[in-house]
Design a protein around this motif. Structure first.
Motif, PDB file in Angstrom:
ATOM      1  N   GLY A 102       0.960  -0.818   0.377  1.00 55.57           N
ATOM      2  CA  GLY A 102       0.166   0.233  -0.461  1.00 55.57           C
ATOM      3  C   GLY A 102       0.734   1.480  -0.032  1.00 55.57           C
ATOM      4  O   GLY A 102       0.326   2.141  -0.572  1.00 55.57           O
ATOM      5  N   ARG A 103       1.601   1.174   0.653  1.00 61.12           N
ATOM      6  CA  ARG A 103       2.893   2.562   1.019  1.00 61.12           C
ATOM      7  C   ARG A 103       3.366   3.052  -0.438  1.00 61.12           C
ATOM      8  O   ARG A 103       3.621   3.848  -0.804  1.00 61.12           O
ATOM      9  N   PHE A 104       4.188   1.439  -0.671  1.00 65.10           N
ATOM     10  CA  PHE A 104       4.724   1.413  -2.075  1.00 65.10           C
ATOM     11  C   PHE A 104       4.237   1.591  -3.663  1.00 65.10           C
ATOM     12  O   PHE A 104       5.643   0.958  -4.373  1.00 65.10           O
ATOM     13  N   THR A 157      12.097   2.764   8.142  1.00 66.90           N
ATOM     14  CA  THR A 157      12.356   2.243   6.743  1.00 66.90           C
ATOM     15  C   THR A 157      11.110   3.022   5.897  1.00 66.90           C
ATOM     16  O   THR A 157      10.825   2.496   4.708  1.00 66.90           O
ATOM     17  N   ARG A 158       9.698   3.748   6.517  1.00 60.54           N
ATOM     18  CA  ARG A 158       8.930   4.255   5.468  1.00 60.54           C
ATOM     19  C   ARG A 158       9.031   5.075   4.681  1.00 60.54           C
ATOM     20  O   ARG A 158       7.714   4.907   3.489  1.00 60.54           O
ATOM     21  N   HIS A 159       9.642   5.822   4.593  1.00 57.31           N
ATOM     22  CA  HIS A 159      10.019   7.054   3.112  1.00 57.31           C
ATOM     23  C   HIS A 159      11.137   6.190   2.207  1.00 57.31           C
ATOM     24  O   HIS A 159      11.210   6.865   1.298  1.00 57.31           O
ATOM     25  N   ASP A 160      11.084   5.203   2.208  1.00 56.41           N
ATOM     26  CA  ASP A 160      12.478   4.289   1.359  1.00 56.41           C
ATOM     27  C   ASP A 160      11.937   3.203   1.365  1.00 56.41           C
ATOM     28  O   ASP A 160      12.685   1.875   1.560  1.00 56.41           O
ATOM     29  N   VAL A 161      12.166   2.967  -0.095  1.00 62.49           N
ATOM     30  CA  VAL A 161      11.407   1.166  -0.099  1.00 62.49           C
ATOM     31  C   VAL A 161      12.258   0.539  -0.315  1.00 62.49           C
ATOM     32  O   VAL A 161      12.755  -0.888  -0.476  1.00 62.49           O
ATOM     33  N   ALA A 162      13.507   1.227  -0.856  1.00 65.87           N
ATOM     34  CA  ALA A 162      15.290   0.163  -0.958  1.00 65.87           C
ATOM     35  C   ALA A 162      15.108  -0.661   0.165  1.00 65.87           C
ATOM     36  O   ALA A 162      15.542  -0.982   0.902  1.00 65.87           O
ATOM     37  N   ARG A 164      13.760  -0.450   2.919  1.00 67.80           N
ATOM     38  CA  ARG A 164      12.621  -0.972   3.627  1.00 67.80           C
ATOM     39  C   ARG A 164      12.637  -2.897   3.055  1.00 67.80           C
ATOM     40  O   ARG A 164      12.540  -4.219   3.834  1.00 67.80           O
ATOM     41  N   LEU A 165      12.666  -3.308   1.591  1.00 67.28           N
ATOM     42  CA  LEU A 165      13.027  -4.432   0.889  1.00 67.28           C
ATOM     43  C   LEU A 165      15.160  -4.621   2.263  1.00 67.28           C
ATOM     44  O   LEU A 165      14.513  -6.487   2.025  1.00 67.28           O
ATOM     45  N   ALA A 166      15.574  -3.914   2.103  1.00 72.28           N
ATOM     46  CA  ALA A 166      16.529  -4.411   2.298  1.00 72.28           C
ATOM     47  C   ALA A 166      16.683  -4.939   3.808  1.00 72.28           C
ATOM     48  O   ALA A 166      17.193  -6.260   4.599  1.00 72.28           O
ATOM     49  N   VAL A 167      15.719  -4.395   4.506  1.00 73.08           N
ATOM     50  CA  VAL A 167      15.425  -4.935   6.189  1.00 73.08           C
ATOM     51  C   VAL A 167      14.579  -5.685   6.298  1.00 73.08           C
ATOM     52  O   VAL A 167      14.797  -7.252   6.992  1.00 73.08           O
ATOM     53  N   VAL A 168      13.708  -5.490   5.792  1.00 74.73           N
ATOM     54  CA  VAL A 168      12.406  -6.526   6.419  1.00 74.73           C
ATOM     55  C   VAL A 168      12.557  -7.671   5.996  1.00 74.73           C
ATOM     56  O   VAL A 168      12.804  -9.238   6.495  1.00 74.73           O
TER      57      VAL A 168
END
Ligand SMILES: [Fe+2]
Ligand SMILES: [Fe+2]
Length: 267
Positions: A102-104, A157-162, A164-168
């Motif tokens: 929903g965010r990205f 990481t709510r501002h950056d899809v990269a 978010r993907l790297a961490v989650v």
């Protein structure tokens, strides 16, 4: 003005994230994934995602340092506490996957939305399976306190899809690949065959989730004209608060598209 009269996918995701009742959230997550797959939702992002998802009054959330000891590994209480902790991880994972889509989704495209809504549906199924197992053991989700820190990585990481993907998916979900086989062994040795089967199914799905995250991360790196491993390492050192520690489940990680030279250098 849009001529599309279908509800937006973002509104459906937002409503699901705000749902507080765990059973209803899990059902709603599966419905959003199904509605999207059947073309009932428009690829539109007209609402924002909540900073904090809805959650029930119980379990009480405690910082990691204040979590009570699980008791002796073989004790009844220790066993139930394990299943409760796993159920809580899956409950939060539903919102993590929904928030990803929903965010990205607007910047990442329709395939990304499809992939992460399918992940959300899997997490909802995992939560349901673990909830049922807890009930079979005479307990339920909410009976024990739970870990408060699981949403932190999403918030950071709510501002950056990269990021978010790297961490989650690539750190936190990959961690599940490392620890689950030993848990399966232990549970099976205790005679809990149905529990062991649930964990094996979850492990199979999590390999797919990590692979999905790693593939989209590689796409982002390519778009930014950066080397995937370099970008991943810099984002992990910036946004991941813990440490990556062996032993790693190299074969499961490889099946998920994470090569050894990627994470070995960070550990
Ligand atoms: Fe899961
Ligand atoms: Fe997952």
């Amino acid at each position: 003005m849009s001529l599309d009269h279908r509800p937006s996918v973002s509104a459906a995701i937002r409503a699901t994230m705000l749902e507080c009742n765990p059973h209803r959230k899990a059902m709603a997550a599966r419905k959003v994934a199904r509605d999207w797959r059947l073309g009932r939702l428009a690829f539109e992002f007209d609402v924002t995602m909540p900073d904090q998802p809805g959650r029930p009054d119980v379990p009480e959330l405690l910082p990691p340092g204040r979590m009570p000891k699980r008791g002796k590994a073989g004790s009844e209480r220790g066993r139930i506490a394990l299943w409760h902790a796993l159920a809580h991880i899956e409950f939060v994972a539903i919102d993590l996957a929904l928030d990803m889509a929903g965010r990205f989704g607007a910047e990442m495209g329709e395939q990304f939305v499809s992939d992460f809504l399918a992940v959300a549906a899997d997490e909802a199924m995992h939560f349901a399976l673990l909830g049922r197992h807890l009930r079979a053991l005479g307990s339920h989700y909410g009976a024990y306190p739970a870990h408060a820190g699981l949403w932190t990585a999403a918030h950071d990481t709510r501002h950056d899809v990269a990021a978010r993907l790297a961490v989650v998916p690539m750190v936190l979900e990959a961690r599940a690949l490392d620890v689950t086989p030993a848990t399966v062994e232990r549970v099976r040795a205790q005679g809990d065959e149905s529990g062991a089967r649930i964990l094996e199914r979850i492990l199979d799905d999590e390999i797919r989730h990590v692979r999905c995250g790693a593939n989209h991360f590689a796409d982002v790196a390519k778009r930014l004209d950066l080397v995937t491993a370099d970008l991943w390492k810099s984002l992990v050192s910036r946004y991941f608060r813990g440490t990556l520690k062996p032993p790693f489940n190299d074969s499961a990680r490889l099946a998920a598209g994470l090569s050894r030279d990627l994470y070995a250098g960070v550990a």
